[in-house]
Design a protein around this motif. Sequence first.
Motif, short mmCIF file in Angstrom:
data_model
loop_
_atom_site.label_atom_id
_atom_site.label_comp_id
_atom_site.label_asym_id
_atom_site.label_seq_id
_atom_site.Cartn_x
_atom_site.Cartn_y
_atom_site.Cartn_z
N GLU A 145 0.82 -1.21 0.00
CA GLU A 145 0.00 0.00 0.00
C GLU A 145 0.86 1.26 0.00
O GLU A 145 0.50 2.25 -0.61
CB GLU A 145 -0.91 0.01 1.23
N GLY A 146 1.96 1.25 0.72
CA GLY A 146 2.80 2.44 0.80
C GLY A 146 4.12 2.12 1.48
O GLY A 146 4.29 1.05 2.08
N SER A 147 5.06 3.07 1.40
CA SER A 147 6.36 2.86 2.02
C SER A 147 7.02 4.20 2.27
O SER A 147 6.66 5.20 1.65
CB SER A 147 7.24 1.99 1.13
N TRP A 148 8.00 4.22 3.17
CA TRP A 148 8.74 5.44 3.47
C TRP A 148 10.12 5.06 4.01
O TRP A 148 10.34 3.94 4.45
CB TRP A 148 8.00 6.30 4.50
N ILE A 149 11.03 6.03 3.97
CA ILE A 149 12.35 5.85 4.55
C ILE A 149 12.89 7.22 4.95
O ILE A 149 12.65 8.22 4.25
CB ILE A 149 13.32 5.12 3.60
N GLN A 150 13.56 7.29 6.08
CA GLN A 150 14.23 8.52 6.49
C GLN A 150 15.59 8.55 5.79
O GLN A 150 16.39 7.64 5.97
CB GLN A 150 14.44 8.56 8.00
N LEU A 151 15.83 9.57 5.01
CA LEU A 151 17.06 9.63 4.23
C LEU A 151 18.25 10.14 5.04
O LEU A 151 19.37 10.14 4.54
CB LEU A 151 16.85 10.48 2.98
N LYS A 152 18.01 10.56 6.27
CA LYS A 152 19.12 10.98 7.12
C LYS A 152 19.58 9.77 7.94
O LYS A 152 18.79 9.16 8.67
CB LYS A 152 18.68 12.10 8.06
#
Length: 103
Positions: A50-57
């Motif tokens: 359904e969705g995804s995310w990642i902290q790029l720091k």
Amino acid sequence: MNWKAFIAGVGAGAAAGHLVYHYLLSDKTISGDVILERVKDAFKQEGPIEGSWIQLKKQHYKKFAIDTFVYHGGITCIREGEKKQFEFIADANTGTIIDVYLA
């Protein structure tokens, strides 16, 4: 021996050593976007996403003998007819997933 040729050889060797050190031997990290795509590919094998995310720091992470920099991320997918949210921790240097847990 010609001193000019000797000095030119030393300079060329020093420049080559510098390049090898900085481009081949220095620590490099994997992009957070690349890690997220790998995680999504793994989860897609078990069902839709359904969705995804990642902290790029990158963040410092220490647990027992593991002392490294990591990315935190998450993914929402359908499992057994329900939406489930998982979070993961991935090593920024190798891309290895250190932990996945239900959020």
